[in-house]
Design a protein around this motif. Structure first.
Motif, short mmCIF file in Angstrom:
data_model
loop_
_atom_site.label_atom_id
_atom_site.label_comp_id
_atom_site.label_asym_id
_atom_site.label_seq_id
_atom_site.Cartn_x
_atom_site.Cartn_y
_atom_site.Cartn_z
N LEU A 241 60.10 74.17 8.16
CA LEU A 241 60.41 73.10 7.44
C LEU A 241 59.21 72.11 7.35
CD1 LEU A 241 63.99 72.33 8.97
CD2 LEU A 241 63.45 73.72 6.94
N LEU A 242 58.07 72.52 8.13
CA LEU A 242 57.07 71.44 8.24
C LEU A 242 55.79 72.24 7.38
CD1 LEU A 242 56.83 70.89 12.25
CD2 LEU A 242 57.90 69.54 10.24
N SER A 243 55.11 71.27 6.84
CA SER A 243 53.98 71.78 5.89
C SER A 243 52.63 72.17 6.82
CB SER A 243 53.58 70.82 4.85
OG SER A 243 54.77 70.74 4.17
N PRO A 244 51.98 73.16 6.79
CA PRO A 244 50.86 73.34 7.72
C PRO A 244 49.83 72.31 7.18
CG PRO A 244 51.59 75.37 6.64
CD PRO A 244 52.42 74.47 6.16
N PRO A 245 49.08 71.99 8.30
CA PRO A 245 48.76 72.66 9.65
C PRO A 245 49.86 71.98 10.70
CG PRO A 245 47.08 70.89 9.32
CD PRO A 245 47.95 70.76 8.07
N PHE B 244 50.54 63.50 9.40
CA PHE B 244 51.71 63.96 8.80
C PHE B 244 51.37 63.84 7.12
CE2 PHE B 244 55.54 63.95 6.60
CZ PHE B 244 56.50 64.92 7.16
N VAL B 245 51.63 64.97 6.47
CA VAL B 245 51.50 65.01 5.06
C VAL B 245 52.86 65.15 4.44
CG1 VAL B 245 50.43 66.47 3.01
CG2 VAL B 245 49.19 66.10 5.35
N SER B 246 53.64 66.20 5.03
CA SER B 246 54.78 66.12 4.24
C SER B 246 55.57 67.36 4.77
CB SER B 246 54.71 66.64 2.53
OG SER B 246 54.32 67.99 2.53
N PHE B 247 56.87 67.50 4.53
CA PHE B 247 57.88 68.28 5.21
C PHE B 247 57.58 69.52 3.81
CE2 PHE B 247 60.26 65.09 7.27
CZ PHE B 247 60.27 65.70 8.52
N ASP B 248 58.10 70.68 4.26
CA ASP B 248 58.00 72.06 3.34
C ASP B 248 59.01 71.51 2.30
OD1 ASP B 248 57.14 74.98 2.98
OD2 ASP B 248 58.99 74.61 2.49
N GLU B 249 58.57 72.01 1.09
CA GLU B 249 59.67 71.64 -0.25
C GLU B 249 61.00 72.17 -0.01
OE1 GLU B 249 58.42 75.78 -2.76
OE2 GLU B 249 57.55 73.65 -3.48
N ILE B 250 61.16 73.04 0.84
CA ILE B 250 62.63 73.52 1.24
C ILE B 250 63.21 72.39 1.70
CG2 ILE B 250 62.40 74.39 3.70
CD1 ILE B 250 63.96 76.63 2.74
N LYS C 182 63.58 61.18 3.07
CA LYS C 182 63.30 59.98 2.95
C LYS C 182 62.08 59.37 3.93
CE LYS C 182 67.97 58.57 1.20
NZ LYS C 182 69.05 57.99 1.61
N LEU C 183 62.36 59.85 5.12
CA LEU C 183 61.50 59.56 6.24
C LEU C 183 60.08 60.23 6.26
CD1 LEU C 183 60.97 58.26 8.93
CD2 LEU C 183 62.01 60.11 9.92
N GLY C 184 60.08 61.54 5.39
CA GLY C 184 58.93 62.21 5.29
C GLY C 184 57.84 61.09 4.60
N LYS C 185 58.31 60.42 3.48
CA LYS C 185 57.36 59.80 2.69
C LYS C 185 56.88 58.62 3.59
CE LYS C 185 59.86 60.40 -1.68
NZ LYS C 185 60.52 61.82 -1.14
N LEU C 186 57.70 57.96 4.39
CA LEU C 186 57.15 56.83 5.37
C LEU C 186 55.94 57.39 6.39
CD1 LEU C 186 60.53 55.15 6.08
CD2 LEU C 186 58.53 54.54 4.44
N LEU C 187 56.18 58.76 6.95
CA LEU C 187 55.54 59.30 7.97
C LEU C 187 53.91 59.57 7.53
CD1 LEU C 187 57.95 61.95 9.63
CD2 LEU C 187 57.27 59.61 10.53
N GLU C 188 53.77 59.53 6.35
CA GLU C 188 52.34 60.10 5.78
C GLU C 188 51.24 59.33 6.47
OE1 GLU C 188 52.29 59.93 1.44
OE2 GLU C 188 54.01 61.11 1.28
N GLY C 189 50.43 59.99 6.92
CA GLY C 189 49.32 59.40 7.59
C GLY C 189 49.52 59.18 9.04
N PHE C 190 50.67 59.01 9.85
CA PHE C 190 50.90 58.95 11.06
C PHE C 190 50.59 60.31 11.80
CE2 PHE C 190 53.06 55.10 9.57
CZ PHE C 190 53.09 54.48 10.54
N PRO C 191 50.20 60.21 13.02
CA PRO C 191 50.12 61.39 14.00
C PRO C 191 51.62 61.52 14.36
CG PRO C 191 49.24 59.49 14.94
CD PRO C 191 49.24 59.02 13.74
N VAL C 192 51.94 62.91 14.27
CA VAL C 192 53.26 63.22 14.61
C VAL C 192 53.31 64.61 15.27
CG1 VAL C 192 55.52 63.92 13.58
CG2 VAL C 192 54.12 62.11 12.51
#
Length: 434
Positions: A142-146, A391-397, A116-126
């Motif tokens: 669990l994190l999507s590159p880069p 931030f773009v997304s977490f890995d699909e896993i 749920k949080l991943g969708k809110l983090l999009e575009g934030f430097p993390v």
């Protein structure tokens, strides 16, 4: 990338101490490390389990109005999603602060919240900051590159843990231990995942094989009933302690006389325990063994260790001083993690017979360079200076596990109760040679 000089940082944590002893120390020591960064202004915000919904909304408003350059989540409970869901939407169309998450071992218990949080983090430097190299290996899956995580060990206060010969003398006198006796100790939770039962069995075998040598085992801490929920092993209140008690009563009286369960002691007394002991023994294969605060404190006191080569415990190896840490191989079997009983007995025997005494002052010096608050300050300064990516997304896993937890409540075991492919994929990070 931020320049840490003249940096306004909002620190979000519970002002009340955690029920987990190690986390009580971690949070406030981390705060001290940030506090020591030159030119940084810290704004402290209370966010605890008792925070009610109205206060959470007010918390998000207060942080937004303070307009910090960075927001640091430095506690493990409650999950930050509960207040970030109100805070992050406020930055729509506005400059976004850097979000820093200090990752604790329980990160892997909350996949649904991270989804749920991943969708809110999009575009934030993390930035995700972990406590050990092997935890980094796991979290990076669990994190999507880069995007990738940074390592900053949970710090220990130098003034709390050190070594004084007079403290060793006093502690051994209190124990009634002669100077030529070897004292093994464990500090932490007495639990299945910490393999307390294996420690008792191996210590008894040591006494049998070596014909009742001069050594003792002191165990500090209280039993829990966590079991191993990842592997569907559940325990009732005090069930594990009853098992340990039965195991203890089945040992020869001569063995029982050398095993001492000491219960919990205040943090201020642990330094004397480490001073009086000769080896710390930690046989943990806890799924979320991201670090090992008791090991860091023991090594800051100059105490050598016998450890499982699992997860964050691998962080306490010193190439300049290999005698400071003896490691036991861990493998992921079909139904559980496996530690060789024979290898455990051999490690205790080797420590007992070791003619070379560990130079405590040298180990203290090496440990301070890695695990002290000052070392954490320098590491955090470096991390703050690194280039950040949105931030773009977490890995699909992450979403896969969250969905399976919701629908099946079985993620880490197959239908025939064997360890699943997903568990092996993630936790292969926690063993040396998967």
């Amino acid at each position: 990338m931020l320049k840490y000089l003249m940096l306004k940082i909002a620190c979000v944590f519970s002002f009340r101490e955690s029920s987990w002893i190690s986390c009580q120390k971690i949070v406030f020591n981390l705060h001290k490390a940030y506090e020591q960064i030159p030119g940084v202004q810290l704004l402290n915000y209370d966010y605890g389990l008792e925070t009610w919904s109205g206060a959470i909304i007010q918390l998000s408003n207060d942080i937004f109005e303070a307009n910090p350059d960075a927001i640091v989540i430095m506690d493990h409970k409650p999950h930050p999603f509960h207040f970030l869901k109100f805070l992050l939407p406020k930055y729509a169309g506005r400059p976004k602060p850097l979000l820093i998450f200090h990752v604790f071992g329980d990160f892997t218990l909350y996949y649904s919240y991270w989804t749920k949080l991943g969708k809110l983090l999009e575009g934030f430097p993390v930035q995700f900051i972990v406590a050990s190299g092997r935890q980094k290996s796991l979290i990076d899956k669990l994190l999507s590159p880069p995007l990738y995580s940074y390592v900053c060990p949970f710090p220990v206060k130098e003034e709390d843990f050190s070594f004084k010969p007079q403290e060793r003398i006093a502690q051994r006198k209190e124990w009634g231990v002669k100077e030529n006796e070897t004292v093994f100790t464990f500090t932490g939770r007495i639990s299945r995942q910490k393999r307390t039962h294996l420690l008792l069995k191996a210590f008894n075998e040591l006494l049998i094989r070596e014909n009742n040598p001069d050594c003792r085992l002191y165990i500090y801490g209280q039993a829990d009933h966590v079991g191993d929920n990842f592997l569907n092993l559940w325990e009732n209140e005090n069930e594990y302690f009853r098992k340990i008690h039965r195991q203890l009563m089945e040992l020869p009286e001569s063995t029982r006389a050398r095993i001492h369960f000491m219960g919990n002691v205040p943090n201020s007394e642990l330094r004397s325990v480490y001073a009086g002991a000769d080896y710390l023994v930690n046989l943990s294969v806890h799924n979320d063994e991201d670090y090992g605060m008791s090991v860091a404190e023991a090594q800051m006191s100059g105490l050598p260790s016998i450890l499982t080569d699992w997860g964050g415990l691998a962080a306490f190896e010193h190439p300049e001083m290999p005698e400071a840490t003896r490691y036991l191989k861990v493998t992921i079997g079909q139904k559980s993690k496996i530690i060789s009983f024979e290898e455990t007995v051999n490690a205790l025997t080797a420590a007992l017979k070791s003619p070379k005494k560990v130079e405590r002052e040298k180990l203290i010096d090496l440990s301070r360079k890695k695990f002290s608050v000052n070392a954490a300050t320098e590491r955090l300064k470096w991390i703050l200076g690194q280039k950040t990516v949105p931030f773009v997304s977490f890995d699909e896993i992450v979403e896969t596990i969250a969905r399976r937890e919701l629908l099946e409540q079985r993620v880490y075991l197959t239908k025939d109760q064997k360890i699943s492919t997903i568990y092996r994929k993630l936790y292969s990070s926690y063993v040396r040679n998967p």
